[in-house]
Design an enzyme around this catalytic site. Sequence first.
Site, PDB file in Angstrom:
ATOM      1  N   ASP A 136     -29.396 -82.223  93.874  1.00 35.30           N
ATOM      2  CA  ASP A 136     -28.514 -83.155  94.568  1.00 35.30           C
ATOM      3  C   ASP A 136     -28.386 -84.454  93.766  1.00 35.30           C
ATOM      4  O   ASP A 136     -29.298 -84.825  93.010  1.00 35.30           O
ATOM      5  CB  ASP A 136     -29.093 -83.519  95.945  1.00 35.30           C
ATOM      6  CG  ASP A 136     -28.862 -82.426  96.985  1.00 35.30           C
ATOM      7  OD1 ASP A 136     -28.191 -81.427  96.680  1.00 35.30           O
ATOM      8  OD2 ASP A 136     -29.360 -82.601  98.114  1.00 35.30           O
ATOM      9  N   ARG A 186     -21.477 -79.235  91.126  1.00 34.85           N
ATOM     10  CA  ARG A 186     -20.931 -79.541  92.461  1.00 34.85           C
ATOM     11  C   ARG A 186     -20.241 -80.908  92.390  1.00 34.85           C
ATOM     12  O   ARG A 186     -20.816 -81.869  91.868  1.00 34.85           O
ATOM     13  CB  ARG A 186     -22.050 -79.599  93.493  1.00 34.85           C
ATOM     14  CG  ARG A 186     -21.559 -80.036  94.886  1.00 34.85           C
ATOM     15  CD  ARG A 186     -22.686 -80.418  95.822  1.00 34.85           C
ATOM     16  NE  ARG A 186     -23.601 -79.328  96.037  1.00 34.85           N
ATOM     17  CZ  ARG A 186     -24.876 -79.488  96.434  1.00 34.85           C
ATOM     18  NH1 ARG A 186     -25.369 -80.705  96.627  1.00 34.85           N
ATOM     19  NH2 ARG A 186     -25.652 -78.455  96.611  1.00 34.85           N
ATOM     20  N   GLN A 236     -20.703 -87.322  91.792  1.00 35.17           N
ATOM     21  CA  GLN A 236     -20.119 -88.035  92.945  1.00 35.17           C
ATOM     22  C   GLN A 236     -18.880 -88.796  92.466  1.00 35.17           C
ATOM     23  O   GLN A 236     -18.994 -89.697  91.634  1.00 35.17           O
ATOM     24  CB  GLN A 236     -21.138 -89.043  93.502  1.00 35.17           C
ATOM     25  CG  GLN A 236     -22.457 -88.441  93.959  1.00 35.17           C
ATOM     26  CD  GLN A 236     -23.593 -89.455  93.873  1.00 35.17           C
ATOM     27  OE1 GLN A 236     -23.752 -90.127  92.845  1.00 35.17           O
ATOM     28  NE2 GLN A 236     -24.399 -89.564  94.907  1.00 35.17           N
ATOM     29  N   ARG A 254     -26.321 -90.994 106.997  1.00 36.48           N
ATOM     30  CA  ARG A 254     -25.184 -90.787 106.083  1.00 36.48           C
ATOM     31  C   ARG A 254     -24.046 -90.057 106.795  1.00 36.48           C
ATOM     32  O   ARG A 254     -22.880 -90.363 106.587  1.00 36.48           O
ATOM     33  CB  ARG A 254     -25.634 -90.028 104.830  1.00 36.48           C
ATOM     34  CG  ARG A 254     -26.510 -90.882 103.912  1.00 36.48           C
ATOM     35  CD  ARG A 254     -26.617 -90.306 102.521  1.00 36.48           C
ATOM     36  NE  ARG A 254     -27.425 -89.108 102.473  1.00 36.48           N
ATOM     37  CZ  ARG A 254     -28.747 -89.089 102.315  1.00 36.48           C
ATOM     38  NH1 ARG A 254     -29.410 -90.228 102.181  1.00 36.48           N
ATOM     39  NH2 ARG A 254     -29.414 -87.961 102.280  1.00 36.48           N
TER      40      ARG A 254
HETATM   41  C1  LIG Z   1     -21.988 -79.082 100.256  1.00 35.79           C
HETATM   42  C2  LIG Z   1     -22.105 -80.561 100.142  1.00 35.79           C
HETATM   43  C3  LIG Z   1     -23.077 -81.105  99.337  1.00 35.79           C
HETATM   44  C4  LIG Z   1     -23.180 -82.484  99.195  1.00 35.79           C
HETATM   45  N1  LIG Z   1     -24.095 -83.000  98.326  1.00 35.79           N
HETATM   46  C5  LIG Z   1     -24.100 -84.331  98.105  1.00 35.79           C
HETATM   47  C6  LIG Z   1     -24.937 -84.896  97.097  1.00 35.79           C
HETATM   48  O1  LIG Z   1     -25.691 -84.211  96.385  1.00 35.79           O
HETATM   49  N2  LIG Z   1     -24.902 -86.245  96.920  1.00 35.79           N
HETATM   50  C7  LIG Z   1     -24.070 -87.057  97.678  1.00 35.79           C
HETATM   51  O2  LIG Z   1     -24.059 -88.269  97.458  1.00 35.79           O
HETATM   52  N3  LIG Z   1     -23.285 -86.536  98.643  1.00 35.79           N
HETATM   53  C8  LIG Z   1     -23.279 -85.209  98.872  1.00 35.79           C
HETATM   54  N4  LIG Z   1     -22.444 -84.700  99.829  1.00 35.79           N
HETATM   55  C9  LIG Z   1     -21.753 -85.613 100.797  1.00 35.79           C
HETATM   56  C10 LIG Z   1     -20.419 -86.089 100.263  1.00 35.79           C
HETATM   57  O3  LIG Z   1     -20.627 -86.939  99.170  1.00 35.79           O
HETATM   58  C11 LIG Z   1     -19.617 -86.827 101.348  1.00 35.79           C
HETATM   59  O4  LIG Z   1     -20.339 -87.915 101.797  1.00 35.79           O
HETATM   60  C12 LIG Z   1     -19.263 -85.965 102.547  1.00 35.79           C
HETATM   61  O5  LIG Z   1     -18.978 -84.658 102.168  1.00 35.79           O
HETATM   62  C13 LIG Z   1     -17.992 -86.524 103.235  1.00 35.79           C
HETATM   63  O6  LIG Z   1     -16.918 -86.544 102.337  1.00 35.79           O
HETATM   64  P1  LIG Z   1     -15.658 -85.546 102.392  1.00 35.79           P
HETATM   65  O7  LIG Z   1     -15.393 -85.100 100.985  1.00 35.79           O
HETATM   66  O8  LIG Z   1     -15.934 -84.443 103.324  1.00 35.79           O
HETATM   67  O9  LIG Z   1     -14.444 -86.437 102.778  1.00 35.79           O
HETATM   68  P2  LIG Z   1     -14.190 -87.441 104.001  1.00 35.79           P
HETATM   69  O10 LIG Z   1     -12.941 -88.180 103.616  1.00 35.79           O
HETATM   70  O11 LIG Z   1     -15.404 -88.223 104.329  1.00 35.79           O
HETATM   71  O12 LIG Z   1     -13.898 -86.465 105.213  1.00 35.79           O
HETATM   72  C14 LIG Z   1     -12.769 -85.613 105.273  1.00 35.79           C
HETATM   73  C15 LIG Z   1     -12.725 -84.979 106.647  1.00 35.79           C
HETATM   74  O13 LIG Z   1     -13.869 -84.158 106.838  1.00 35.79           O
HETATM   75  C16 LIG Z   1     -14.383 -84.269 108.157  1.00 35.79           C
HETATM   76  N5  LIG Z   1     -15.723 -84.891 108.103  1.00 35.79           N
HETATM   77  C17 LIG Z   1     -16.292 -85.526 107.047  1.00 35.79           C
HETATM   78  N6  LIG Z   1     -17.533 -85.950 107.353  1.00 35.79           N
HETATM   79  C18 LIG Z   1     -17.753 -85.593 108.625  1.00 35.79           C
HETATM   80  C19 LIG Z   1     -18.862 -85.743 109.494  1.00 35.79           C
HETATM   81  N7  LIG Z   1     -19.991 -86.363 109.127  1.00 35.79           N
HETATM   82  N8  LIG Z   1     -18.758 -85.233 110.758  1.00 35.79           N
HETATM   83  C20 LIG Z   1     -17.639 -84.591 111.148  1.00 35.79           C
HETATM   84  N9  LIG Z   1     -16.552 -84.424 110.355  1.00 35.79           N
HETATM   85  C21 LIG Z   1     -16.602 -84.907 109.114  1.00 35.79           C
HETATM   86  C22 LIG Z   1     -13.396 -85.126 108.893  1.00 35.79           C
HETATM   87  O14 LIG Z   1     -12.414 -84.285 109.456  1.00 35.79           O
HETATM   88  C23 LIG Z   1     -12.785 -85.975 107.795  1.00 35.79           C
HETATM   89  O15 LIG Z   1     -11.511 -86.463 108.118  1.00 35.79           O
HETATM   90  C24 LIG Z   1     -22.298 -83.320  99.935  1.00 35.79           C
HETATM   91  C25 LIG Z   1     -21.285 -82.772 100.725  1.00 35.79           C
HETATM   92  C26 LIG Z   1     -21.167 -81.404 100.825  1.00 35.79           C
HETATM   93  C27 LIG Z   1     -20.043 -80.863 101.629  1.00 35.79           C
END
Ligand SMILES: Cc1cc2nc3c(=O)[nH]c(=O)nc-3n(C[C@H](O)[C@H](O)[C@H](O)COP(=O)(O)OP(=O)(O)OC[C@H]3O[C@@H](n4cnc5c(N)ncnc54)[C@H](O)[C@@H]3O)c2cc1C
Length: 308
Positions: A134, A184, A163, A288
């Site tokens: 991660d 990723r 990221q 988060r």
């Molecule tokens: C498989 C995976 C691994 C990850 N690994 C890391 C990592 O190693 N390091 C790191 O910094 N981050 C990690 N993340 C988190 C990532 O960086 C984002 O913070 C998170 O995915 C929200 O961003 P988004 O791309 O979904 O877009 P956003 O613009 O935040 O969300 C898009 C849409 O997704 C839905 N959504 C998003 N979040 C939520 C929530 N919490 N509850 C309900 N609905 C929601 C909503 O419909 C929203 O409109 C990971 C995410 C995923 C999916």
Amino acid sequence: MLRRALLAASASSRLRQLITSAPATRAIVDSYVAGETADDAVRVTRALRAAGLLVTLDYLGEDTKDPAQAAAVTDEYIQLIGKLGAEGLTHGGAAEVSVKPTAVGLYLDAGTASRNIGRICAAAREAGTTVTLDAEEFAAIEPTLRIAGELRAGYADLGCVVQSFLRRSEADCRALAGHGSRVRLCKGAYSEPESVAFGSRREVDSSYARCLRALMNGPGYPMLATHDPRLIAITGSLALLTGRAADSFEYQMLYGIRPAEQRRLADTGARVRVYVPYGGDWYAYLVRRLAERPANLAFFLRSLGGRS
Ligand SMILES: Cc1cc2nc3c(=O)[nH]c(=O)nc-3n(C[C@H](O)[C@H](O)[C@H](O)COP(=O)(O)OP(=O)(O)OC[C@H]3O[C@@H](n4cnc5c(N)ncnc54)[C@H](O)[C@@H]3O)c2cc1C
């Protein structure tokens, strides 16, 4: 703004006390976390596999300052991989593990973290699966990529995370998009100063699209971690444009978030992996998730006020 404030305040012990003891917390935790034990994690993995989804498992916890704790987290991962392997769930990488380097000793010293990650990689290989490191706060990025670079000499399938909110990420994608690399791409769940990170959603999303293009055009295996409908649609279009086969990249989403979309994508023949956290140390992960979705936060705050 609210997101930044919540992430910044997450280290406060008063906020931790408030969140962990609030009545609404348990329901929200249960919707995002598989349970407390490795058996809970295996049970959820079994169900997701039966639904045709791939899985990556995260044993919750980070920022370990104690070598014994770093060793215990490493042992937990090795036992988990053993349990998954015994049920055939690791076959072909169907269930793999995601490891936070700071949970296995990155802030103790890089050698400890590297040895612990190496032990997890060896167990994963034995079980026929992989490990992804991660991405955490900015201070951990460079040492994490250094460890990944070293360990990749022995474990070429060790995955890394980029990221898109970091200004360095497009260059990282180009450097990491080599043959066979597993990368990723996510937006980033931490709060960093504008000197190293983009400040607006629009910039973070544009950066994601540029990183996505670099990865999809390269010879590696991109893992597109987002719930964002626009970015998911762009990924599909880029796969068509670049002539990528459905098994040469995957979508990734978090356990409990947009499960219908996870199934819809899998039904189109795409590879979809669900990131499944488990364990008792869920506080930082929960903050988060609350920070990135105003609706979750509003629900939570209302319940603190006794109105839901
Ligand atoms: C498989 C995976 C691994 C990850 N690994 C890391 C990592 O190693 N390091 C790191 O910094 N981050 C990690 N993340 C988190 C990532 O960086 C984002 O913070 C998170 O995915 C929200 O961003 P988004 O791309 O979904 O877009 P956003 O613009 O935040 O969300 C898009 C849409 O997704 C839905 N959504 C998003 N979040 C939520 C929530 N919490 N509850 C309900 N609905 C929601 C909503 O419909 C929203 O409109 C990971 C995410 C995923 C999916």
